[in-house]
Every structure is written in C-alpha cells, then in structure tokens.
Design a protein around this motif. Structure first.
Motif, mmCIF file in Angstrom:
data_model
loop_
_atom_site.group_PDB
_atom_site.id
_atom_site.type_symbol
_atom_site.label_atom_id
_atom_site.label_comp_id
_atom_site.label_asym_id
_atom_site.label_seq_id
_atom_site.Cartn_x
_atom_site.Cartn_y
_atom_site.Cartn_z
ATOM 1 N N CYS A 390 -7.673 -3.047 3.750
ATOM 2 C CA CYS A 390 -7.769 -3.630 2.246
ATOM 3 C C CYS A 390 -7.635 -4.123 2.333
ATOM 4 N N PRO A 396 -0.928 -2.444 4.617
ATOM 5 C CA PRO A 396 0.050 -0.683 4.052
ATOM 6 C C PRO A 396 0.939 0.207 4.888
ATOM 7 N N CYS A 417 -0.571 -6.167 -3.793
ATOM 8 C CA CYS A 417 -1.228 -5.136 -3.868
ATOM 9 C C CYS A 417 -1.104 -4.332 -5.951
ATOM 10 N N ILE A 418 -3.014 -4.221 -5.376
ATOM 11 C CA ILE A 418 -3.971 -4.213 -6.211
ATOM 12 C C ILE A 418 -3.574 -2.137 -7.532
ATOM 13 N N CYS A 420 -5.282 0.592 -5.133
ATOM 14 C CA CYS A 420 -6.522 0.381 -5.515
ATOM 15 C C CYS A 420 -6.944 1.568 -4.672
ATOM 16 N N GLY A 421 -5.698 1.709 -3.635
ATOM 17 C CA GLY A 421 -6.185 3.467 -3.019
ATOM 18 C C GLY A 421 -6.723 3.481 -1.777
ATOM 19 N N CYS A 423 -5.709 2.005 0.591
ATOM 20 C CA CYS A 423 -5.392 2.082 2.185
ATOM 21 C C CYS A 423 -5.391 4.478 2.717
ATOM 22 N N ILE A 437 4.031 2.522 -1.821
ATOM 23 C CA ILE A 437 3.541 0.895 -2.432
ATOM 24 C C ILE A 437 4.046 1.030 -3.792
HETATM 25 S S1 SF4 Z 1 -3.878 -0.100 -2.805
HETATM 26 FE FE1 SF4 Z 1 -3.559 -0.286 -0.991
HETATM 27 S S2 SF4 Z 1 -5.859 -0.885 -0.111
HETATM 28 FE FE2 SF4 Z 1 -5.634 -1.408 -2.351
HETATM 29 S S3 SF4 Z 1 -4.115 -3.300 -1.970
HETATM 30 FE FE3 SF4 Z 1 -2.693 -1.998 -2.381
HETATM 31 S S4 SF4 Z 1 -2.109 -1.959 0.270
HETATM 32 FE FE4 SF4 Z 1 -3.938 -2.762 -0.169
#
Ligand code: SF4
Ligand code: SF4
Length: 452
Positions: A390, A396, A417-418, A420-421, A423, A437
């Motif tokens: 992450c 996650p 959490c951005i 980004c996928g 995880c 999430i």
């Molecule tokens: S999508 Fe998953 S890996 Fe990406 S920032 Fe959020 S928790 Fe972290």
C-alpha cells in the motif's frame, strides 16, 4: 538515455504491473467520425453539477455553454458540436451514477466549420497577460483536472492566501497500465504544454515548475528537455521518475520529486505544491490562447479492440461509438468480458456501452475472456502483501474488514486511501479490498454527518 541511478520515486509500497502500453504507444492522436447525437452530462466535475442552460429545440454552436456552474466548486460545460438540443434526460454515467444530460443532434458540417474558430493563436507571451483575465478565461472554459478527480482548475489555481505555493508539478507520469494518451499528448504538444506551464507560473507567481515523467517514456523526457534547454522556459526542469505504480498519485509525486510528505487529511497546497495533469495544462493553453473551452480530450482506447490508439474524443460521445467508429470495434464481440472506464488499476467497469465520454475519461479499456477471469474471493490468508505494497502505508485488509462489519471506530484512516487498487491487485485470494474501502468511506462520511 535516462540513467537508472537518477530516477526518483516514492518510498513506501507500490507495484510493477505489466504496462501493456505497446498496444497504443506512439500512435498519433486521431479524430473519430462524429456520431448522430452526443449526450453531454452536467456532472463532469467534482462538486455540484452544472445547471442546464439550454432548452429543447435550441440551436447550438460548438463551444456554446450548455451547463452553468452552480456554486463555488462547480464548472461550466460547453457543447463540442453544433446542432439542435433534442432532449434533456437522466442517464447513467461511466462511473455508475445517474446524471442530467443534454442530448444534441449533431450537424457535422457546421461542427467542422465552427471548430475552425479555435485554430488561431495570438502571438503574445503569457507574462504580458493579466492574471485575473487568465483565471477568468480558465473558469469560462470549464477546465477541470483531466487526470482523475476532475476538480475545477480555476479554484485549484487560486489557493488561499495562507497557503503559499512555491512549486507546480506537471504530472506526466501516466502510471496506469494500457494508458498512453498523456504520453502522446506530451510528444505532439510539447511546446503548448510548456506554454501552459508558463501561464501557471505567471498567475501563481512562482519560480519552479517541474515536469514529472516516468522513465518508460524517454522520448517525452527528451522532447521537453530539448525545449527547456532554450531560453524560453526559465525555472522549468524535468524529473525522471522510476516506472512504478502509482507513481502518478499526487502525494507519491510530491514525495518522489520534492521529498515532502502531505500529512493525513491535508492537500498538496498544505506543503506548497500544486499538481496539474499535462492534459489539463494543455487545456489551459487552449483556453488562454485559442479561447477554446474544454470540449474534447485525448482518450486511449485499448485492449481487445481492432485499432488500439489515442483518440481525440468530443465530450458526450458514447463508449460504443468511440470503440466502433474510432478503434475499429471489438476484436470479437462474443468474447468481450468487461469494458473499463479508465485503466485496469483505478478504472471502473461500465454497466452499459451507451455511457459517454466526460472531461475525466482518460481511457476506455476492453478486456476479453482471456485477460479477465474472476472466480470470486477467497478468505484472507494473512499474507500481509496488501499492507507491504500500500503506497499510503495503510492496512487494507483491516480497513476492508472494518467496513464490511461496519466498525466505524476502525475506519479512521480510510480517507487516506487513494483507491489506487494496489492492494486488490496483489491479494492472492482476490479479496475485493478497494470495493470495501470505498464502502468504508461512505460509512464514515455518514457517521460524521450524523455526529454533527
Ligand atoms: S487502494 Fe489499497 S493500496 Fe491503494 S491506497 Fe487504498 S488501501 Fe492502499
Ligand atoms: S493480501 Fe489478501 S490475503 Fe494477504 S493479507 Fe491482504 S487481504 Fe489478506
């Protein structure tokens, strides 16, 4: 040649998914024949949707405003075609929400004629233009961030006085697999993007502009370097970045290039930085120098299509038209499994092909039965891969679990959490971490509202 030792990157987490950029890389930006109708959504930006500014049967010309910004965080919307308004309807968007949309019957000949008005560019240095007038031109053009969040650009470029900005980063990372639209734009519109950067430097009164580009685009790095070496672009430099996902995330870029950490709950301007996608900067150039509103954008159409490439698509064109009239159609209609709005990491599968291109559409990706297989999720085997990779240093697996069981007290960090996928990508048991999430964010927002 970019030396590996000089490459910058963020430190924590990240992955290296197969790039698959070869399918559309270096394919010149091409236009797509106009469809009979376009359906232009009025909620193409972050904030309140625009208010409809046209009536049924109204004759429209290219560039005419059809949606008026409603409130502080909102943006105007303009027609990419000339024609007649036929319907004002509620439609499904490419991100799965419902939106008010203006359906215009296209007059192709008049559209081609009317588009010519945007071709002339006055010969005047940006520094000679008034700052207020520039910001107003950007606002009037309805420009929003083309890299993802679609935040209105005129607001981003007017930060609060207590948040001094010293650096603008131009985001040319384009770290999503398959997507090459920004790359091609950087090759074809290098000087225009740099002039756009000069406009930003002028209105923000800063010295430093840094263009961040991943090292899998060495020709784009060279193209910018060649121009920056001339005297026309003082204060600008290139940061060659390591190819690593999600290098194009705002916080990851700032960390990699400036070694500044954007604290939890804060924004780039809290550390003196504004990040702008290269496509947005090109739109700024067009607004200021050609008076052109944001009515079209470059979109990569890739994957299981006959002619993957980079296409200049008018807003409001359906994904189906873009794929069939632009990219030569599906390679085999019977084997198409998913059509994704965006790239494979951050994009979302669309539910129907009549959803339309908006200011935030960076890619249309078609996956066949060969690339896409999903047998459902298995149990968490506590391998810790999602935590190790992450890029935001989150947990996650725990966040997803807390969202699933509605444990609000365990969701405090979920807003960091951005999406980004990463995880979900690394999870060996295919757990739908990002899905949960996102649900956790909705839960937390609701809980915070009810406390107030
Ligand atoms: S999508 Fe998953 S890996 Fe990406 S920032 Fe959020 S928790 Fe972290
Ligand atoms: S990667 Fe998947 S299996 Fe491993 S800890 Fe995270 S959620 Fe569990």
């Amino acid at each position: 040649m970019i030396m590996p030792g000089k490459l910058l990157t963020f430190r924590s987490g990240g992955v290296h998914p197969p790039g698959n950029k070869h399918l559309s890389e270096h394919k010149p930006i091409r236009r797509v024949p106009l469809p009979e109708t376009v359906s232009i959504n009025l909620n193409q930006h972050l904030g309140k949707p625009a208010q409809c500014a046209v009536k049924i049967k109204q004759e429209i010309s290219v560039g005419e405003r059809i949606g008026e910004a409603d409130g502080f965080i909102s943006a105007d919307i303009h027609s990419p075609v000339s024609g007649t308004v036929r319907k004002i309807q509620t439609v499904m968007t490419a991100v799965g929400t419902m939106a008010e949309s203006v359906l215009i019957e296209v007059d192709s000949e008049k559209t081609a004629e009317d588009l010519k008005k945007y071709q002339s560019t006055p010969d005047c240095a940006p520094e000679k233009l008034g700052k207020k007038e520039i910001l107003e031109a950007i606002k009037q053009a309805g420009i929003v961030g083309e890299g993802g969040a679609a935040f209105p650009t005129h607001i981003k470029l007017a930060p609060p006085p207590d948040k001094p900005i010293d650096t603008v980063i131009l985001n040319g990372a384009e770290c999503e697999p398959f997507l090459t639209a920004d790359h091609q734009l950087m090759l074809e519109k290098t000087a225009e993007i740099l002039t756009g950067a000069r406009i930003l430097r002028h209105i923000l009164e800063i010295d430093s502009i840094i263009i961040g580009i991943e090292n899998n685009k060495p020709d784009a790095i060279r193209a910018f370097e060649k121009l920056i070496e001339t005297d026309s672009y003082p204060g600008m430099r290139i940061a060659a970045l390591k190819t690593k996902y999600p290098q194009g995330g705002e916080k990851q870029l700032i960390k990699a290039i400036l070694d500044r950490e954007v604290p939890s709950g804060k924004l780039p301007f809290d550390v003196g930085v504004i990040v702008q996608n290269v496509g947005t900067v090109f739109a700024v150039y067009e607004a200021v120098y050609c008076g052109k509103p944001l009515i079209q954008r470059v979109v990569t159409i890739s994957g299981f299509v006959n002619n993957p490439g980079n296409y200049l698509l008018p807003l409001g064109v359906s994904f189906e038209h873009a794929i069939r009239a632009g990219a030569g159609g599906f390679r085999d209609d019977t084997r198409v499994k998913e059509v994704i709005n965006g790239g494979p990491m951050m994009g979302k599968a669309v539910r129907q092909l009549d959803v339309t291109v908006t200011k935030g559409t960076s890619g249309i990706l078609v996956l066949s039965d060969q690339e896409f297989s999903y047998d459902g999720e298995g149990p968490c085997i506590r391998c810790g891969r999602c935590i190790d990779t992450c890029p935001m240093g989150l947990m996650p697996t725990l966040l997803a679990m807390n969202a699933r069981y509605e444990r609000i007290e365990g969701l405090k960090s979920v807003m960091d959490c951005i999406e980004c996928g990463t995880c979900s990508y690394v999870c060996p048991t295919h757990r739908q971490l990002v899905h949960w999430i996102r649900a956790g964010k909705v839960l937390l927002r609701k809980a915070n509202r009810s406390v107030k």
